[in-house]
Scaffold this motif. Structure first.
Motif, short mmCIF file in Angstrom:
data_model
loop_
_atom_site.label_atom_id
_atom_site.label_comp_id
_atom_site.label_asym_id
_atom_site.label_seq_id
_atom_site.Cartn_x
_atom_site.Cartn_y
_atom_site.Cartn_z
N LYS A 342 0.82 -1.19 -0.16
CA LYS A 342 -0.25 -0.03 0.04
C LYS A 342 0.87 1.21 0.01
O LYS A 342 0.48 2.15 -0.78
N LYS A 343 1.88 1.09 0.88
CA LYS A 343 2.92 2.44 0.93
C LYS A 343 3.42 2.61 -0.37
O LYS A 343 3.57 3.88 -0.89
N LEU A 344 3.74 1.52 -1.08
CA LEU A 344 4.57 1.80 -2.50
C LEU A 344 3.94 2.26 -3.42
O LEU A 344 4.10 2.95 -4.27
N CYS A 345 2.29 1.60 -3.53
CA CYS A 345 1.56 2.30 -4.29
C CYS A 345 1.10 3.70 -4.22
O CYS A 345 1.13 4.41 -5.29
N LYS A 349 2.12 6.82 -6.91
CA LYS A 349 0.62 7.22 -7.35
C LYS A 349 0.18 6.11 -8.32
O LYS A 349 -0.29 6.17 -9.59
N VAL A 350 0.43 4.68 -8.00
CA VAL A 350 -0.25 3.56 -8.53
C VAL A 350 -1.52 3.23 -7.94
O VAL A 350 -1.80 3.26 -6.87
N ASP A 351 -2.33 2.65 -8.97
CA ASP A 351 -3.55 2.52 -8.71
C ASP A 351 -3.72 0.95 -7.89
O ASP A 351 -3.11 0.00 -8.64
N GLY A 352 -4.08 1.28 -6.68
CA GLY A 352 -4.18 -0.34 -6.15
C GLY A 352 -3.56 0.00 -4.78
O GLY A 352 -3.15 1.17 -4.27
N PHE A 355 -7.58 -6.16 -3.51
CA PHE A 355 -7.45 -7.58 -3.05
C PHE A 355 -8.87 -8.23 -3.25
O PHE A 355 -9.79 -7.89 -3.17
N SER A 356 -8.61 -9.39 -3.79
CA SER A 356 -9.71 -10.29 -3.71
C SER A 356 -9.07 -11.75 -3.36
O SER A 356 -7.81 -11.93 -3.15
N PRO A 357 -9.79 -13.04 -2.91
CA PRO A 357 -9.15 -14.02 -2.34
C PRO A 357 -8.32 -14.63 -3.26
O PRO A 357 -8.46 -15.09 -4.31
N GLY A 358 -6.91 -14.79 -2.88
CA GLY A 358 -5.79 -15.40 -3.41
C GLY A 358 -5.35 -14.46 -4.57
O GLY A 358 -4.23 -14.81 -5.47
N LYS A 359 -5.68 -13.19 -4.73
CA LYS A 359 -5.43 -12.30 -5.97
C LYS A 359 -5.14 -10.79 -5.44
O LYS A 359 -5.74 -10.40 -4.37
N VAL A 360 -4.30 -10.19 -5.95
CA VAL A 360 -4.37 -8.71 -5.69
C VAL A 360 -4.00 -7.88 -7.10
O VAL A 360 -3.33 -8.46 -7.99
N ARG A 361 -4.76 -6.78 -7.51
CA ARG A 361 -4.40 -5.83 -8.64
C ARG A 361 -3.81 -4.95 -8.12
O ARG A 361 -4.08 -3.97 -7.75
N VAL A 362 -2.61 -4.52 -9.06
CA VAL A 362 -1.88 -3.17 -9.03
C VAL A 362 -1.56 -2.75 -10.11
O VAL A 362 -0.91 -3.26 -11.06
N GLY A 363 -2.27 -1.50 -10.43
CA GLY A 363 -1.71 -0.82 -11.65
C GLY A 363 -2.02 -1.54 -13.04
O GLY A 363 -1.28 -1.57 -13.78
N GLY A 364 -3.16 -2.12 -12.81
CA GLY A 364 -3.60 -3.07 -14.04
C GLY A 364 -3.12 -4.36 -14.02
O GLY A 364 -3.65 -5.10 -15.08
N GLN A 365 -2.29 -4.80 -13.14
CA GLN A 365 -1.75 -6.06 -13.41
C GLN A 365 -2.26 -6.91 -12.30
O GLN A 365 -2.35 -6.40 -10.93
N VAL A 366 -2.41 -8.14 -12.21
CA VAL A 366 -3.01 -9.05 -11.25
C VAL A 366 -1.85 -10.09 -10.95
O VAL A 366 -1.38 -10.71 -11.74
N LYS A 400 6.82 2.44 -15.16
CA LYS A 400 7.25 3.78 -14.75
C LYS A 400 7.77 3.80 -13.30
O LYS A 400 8.84 4.08 -13.11
N VAL A 401 7.23 3.42 -12.11
CA VAL A 401 7.55 3.37 -11.03
C VAL A 401 8.31 1.91 -10.39
O VAL A 401 9.04 2.10 -9.19
N GLY A 402 8.00 0.92 -11.04
CA GLY A 402 8.41 -0.35 -10.69
C GLY A 402 10.06 -0.41 -10.50
O GLY A 402 10.74 0.24 -11.33
N CYS A 403 10.38 -1.17 -9.58
CA CYS A 403 11.82 -1.43 -9.60
C CYS A 403 12.10 -2.76 -8.85
O CYS A 403 11.22 -3.08 -7.87
N PRO A 404 13.18 -3.34 -8.92
CA PRO A 404 13.61 -4.67 -8.21
C PRO A 404 13.62 -4.18 -6.62
O PRO A 404 14.43 -3.39 -6.43
N LEU A 405 13.10 -4.99 -5.85
CA LEU A 405 13.12 -4.75 -4.19
C LEU A 405 14.23 -5.73 -4.04
O LEU A 405 14.32 -6.84 -4.11
#
Length: 721
Positions: A342-345, A349-352, A355-366, A400-405
């Motif tokens: 949640k903090k990274l999103c 400024k990323v959508d998300g 959450f749904s059971p067993g899934k999470v949608r972040v910036g259009g990706q599931v 855009k904002v993604g990077c390896p953690l």
């Protein structure tokens, strides 16, 4: 494993044995990760070997062709092509070395840390792994040295002149300088830079860049071990211990020095409460303990924690690959994966996240993950943490904002001595966790203390031998014979060599013993090594710890009374991996010693008890192994507790004595039983000759008596007496 069924039925795979998580710890993850590194190394070597074979094949095909006019030209082309491939291979090796330096360095480290790698090991099922970097974390390409926005510049005194050294450095400036062109239509010249990348959200320059206000941080330093330390003592060893400095905080672990080791396992963690940016340079030093005089610095490494703390790669606490709330893989960050996501999103400024059971949608990706987590009682409960953790591990896929953690890891840092600049003095394996003091406190540190070896007792019963080569000639008969006995010991503990009694005058190579050896030892299961602690000499201050393979040595000898005993053959059994014993002496052959995988193998630490026939072998005149005998033995491995409950005596002694062997009467020492020995030596071999001699002597005596008494008898008859 596959279970065979009757004809017409499909083969059904047997379920693999589940790993008992109660027996797992952090070191289980560590060694499983080393095993993965080894497999990667093997794949790389196989690819390189295949490329070389293909190149040689092309060259051989070219050499086999008949070329008339342009033969030399064609060969030159092929040679250039081959050289080009070699150069390409060299460049590839250089790139590979730059990318985490996982070449020969990783292999040598693996040989020192992991279990024996000369054979294929069964990979532990269900063990979560971590990432092992054979280089400092700053040298990993995907993290860019944690300089995405924060750089360090040295401040020098005066004007540079010839012969100047580092004494001109009076301080360091840490900051970020950005030059960029504002977007069209933005008259006020304001903009936003995130991570030194493109401009987004023109609400002000250097948006999302942290301020330089002092911040309290709990720094937790884990030191796993050191490798290849430079020797400091006259005996070619060192007595290393740790000393850590962070600002005005210092920890001296001199009391826990490791005696006479160049590859010490420390397994320690240290906590510091620091204030950034004033206390951000961590210095880890390794000293050599000396009984007399000042301790010598072996080497040190320095880490700029502030760069890591403010990095967008989130180098504060490594992200694990699996979420668990208990056990050896327990989540150690006070922030849950959902909170971090949640903090990274929010910051990016990323959508998300949605959450749904067993899934999470972040910036259009599931991202898919487990729906439930297991609690301490073994029950299942729904949770969004596993799916959030999957998203964190794949955060670099976010546009855009993604990077390896930074993942859960162990980094390998070279150490240097300031008095010997540029010369590496060894390596240290470690990692650092950082937690803000204004956040909930983390749990207790992960236990990485070195595993303690477990005490075992190996009981070896030598029942019989067969087909032992005969080396001696009988003094009376000239027959080939041997006075057989068996010697045994566990590698590294040669002081505890044990011998059976002697089976005298074996004419067929058969020996009967019923003799028990008992070998106590300490064993480290994770490394498959026996741990031995002993003083190197009479003048040593303390004991030195050695780790050696768990191997049982058995030898067969021919006893001699007036000369040195004759060595006949030997058998070395790796207790983790040795051939299954043959059921009969006839089935026991030299083929059992093959290492090509065709012979079934046994792990005594799993099977506990085995019995069978094994071959003795020795090198012949042509340096090839020859069969010199066979031994029927029984191996029984017990823990120290089990051995205490079921005691047994050495040889045939109490308690639990063994029966005396049923040896033939000819197997006896002649001066202890002279009559019986003469009976078997003379009568058994020369009885007909002896009978003939007795009959001849009797006839001769009768004839002599006849001729002696006949004249007197005849005279008496003639005289009428």
């Amino acid at each position: 494993k596959k279970k065979k069924k009757k004809k017409g039925e499909k083969e059904e795979e047997e379920p693999e044995e589940e790993t008992d998580e109660s027996t797992l710890d952090w070191w289980s993850k560590y060694f499983a990760s080393l095993e993965t590194l080894r497999e990667w190394q093997e794949q790389q070597e196989a690819l390189e070997k295949k490329e070389e074979q293909d190149a040689e094949k092309e060259d051989s095909q070219t050499d086999g062709k008949i070329i008339d006019k342009g033969e030399d030209e064609e060969k030159d082309k092929k040679k250039k092509k081959k050289d080009k491939k070699k150069d390409k291979k060299k460049d590839k090796d250089k790139d590979k070395e730059a990318d985490n330096k996982a070449g020969e360095e990783g292999k040598s480290k693996l040989a020192k840390l992991s279990p024996k790698t000369s054979r294929k090991k069964d990979k532990s099922s269900g063990v979560t792994e971590l990432k092992i970097y054979p280089c400092p974390l700053e040298d990993v390409d995907e993290f860019n040295g944690f300089h995405e926005w924060l750089h360090t510049f040295e401040l020098l005194r005066g004007k540079k002149e010839e012969g100047d050294d580092d004494s001109r450095v009076v301080g360091k400036f840490k900051g970020c300088l950005q030059v960029y062109k504002p977007k069209e239509g933005n008259d006020d010249g304001t903009g936003s830079v995130i991570g030194g990348g493109e401009m987004v959200n023109p609400t002000g320059m250097f948006a999302h860049i942290p301020n330089n206000d002092p911040v309290g941080v709990l720094v937790r330093v884990y030191i796993v071990k050191a490798t290849d330390l430079h020797p400091q003592d006259a005996n070619g060893k060192a007595d290393p211990y740790l000393k850590l400095n962070l600002g005005k905080h210092q920890v001296n672990d001199k009391e826990n020095y490791v005696s006479k080791q160049l590859n010490p396992v420390f397994g320690k963690s240290f906590d510091f409460e620091a204030t950034f940016p004033m206390e951000s340079m961590l210095c880890v030093q390794i000293f050599d303990w000396d009984l007399v005089g000042i301790d010598d610095l072996i080497g040190e490494t320095k880490i700029d924690l502030e760069n890591r703390y403010y990095s967008r790669h989130r180098a504060t606490c490594g992200v694990s690959s699996f979420y668990a709330i208990h056990g050896y893989n327990q989540w150690r960050d006070p922030q849950k994966p959902t909170e971090i996501l949640k903090k990274l999103c929010k910051d990016g400024k990323v959508d998300g996240p949605h959450f749904s059971p067993g899934k999470v949608r972040v910036g259009g990706q599931v991202f898919d993950g487990a729906k439930e987590v297991e609690d301490e009682n073994g029950g299942k409960r729904p949770s969004d943490e596993p799916s959030a953790l999957v998203a964190l591990n794949q955060w670099h896929e976010i546009s855009k904002v993604g990077c390896p953690l930074v993942p859960e890891h162990v980094e390998t840092r070279p150490i240097y001595n300031p008095e010997k600049p540029g010369i590496e003095q060894g390596k240290i394996e470690m990692w650092v966790d950082m937690f803000p003091m204004d956040m909930p406190p983390p749990g207790p540190p992960t236990d990485i203390s070195p595993r303690k070896p477990k005490s075992y007792e190996l009981r070896v019963i030598i029942w019989n031998t067969d087909d032992v080569v005969a080396e001696d000639d009988d003094f009376f008969t000239g027959e080939k014979m041997s006075d057989i006995y068996v010697k045994g010991w566990v590698k590294g503990n040669t002081e505890d060599k044990q011998e059976t009694d002697i089976h005298y005058r074996s004419l067929t190579g058969e020996g009967n013993f019923n003799w028990r050896f008992i070998f106590p030892f300490d064993y480290l299961a994770a490394e498959e090594k026996i741990v031995i602690s002993r003083k190197e000499s009479l003048f040593s201050w303390d004991e030195t710890e050695y780790k050696i393979p768990a191997r049982l040595n058995l030898q067969v000898w021919d006893a001699d009374h007036f000369s040195a005993d004759d060595f006949l053959g030997s058998l070395v059994m790796d207790l983790n991996h040795f051939p299954r014993g043959a059921k009969t002496s006839k089935q026991c052959t030299l083929d059992m010693l093959k290492t090509d995988g065709s012979v079934p193998q046994v792990n005594l630490f799993k099977q506990k008890r085995v019995k069978g026939w094994w071959p003795f072998a020795a090198k012949g005149e042509d340096d090839e192994l020859e069969l010199t005998g066979k031994v029927e033995a029984e191996l029984n491995l017990m823990s120290a507790e089990e051995a205490e409950k079921s005691p047994a005596g050495l040889g045939r002694n109490e308690p639990d004595p063994l029966e005396k062997p049923n040896r033939p009467d000819s197997s006896a020492l002649w001066f202890l039983m002279p009559i019986k020995s003469l009976y078997y030596i003379l009568w058994k071999n020369y009885r007909w000759t002896i009978l003939k001699a007795l009959v001849s002597m009797l006839l001769t005596a009768m004839i002599v008596l006849f001729f002696y008494s006949a004249p007197g008898y005849i005279v008496k008859k003639m005289m009428g007496a």
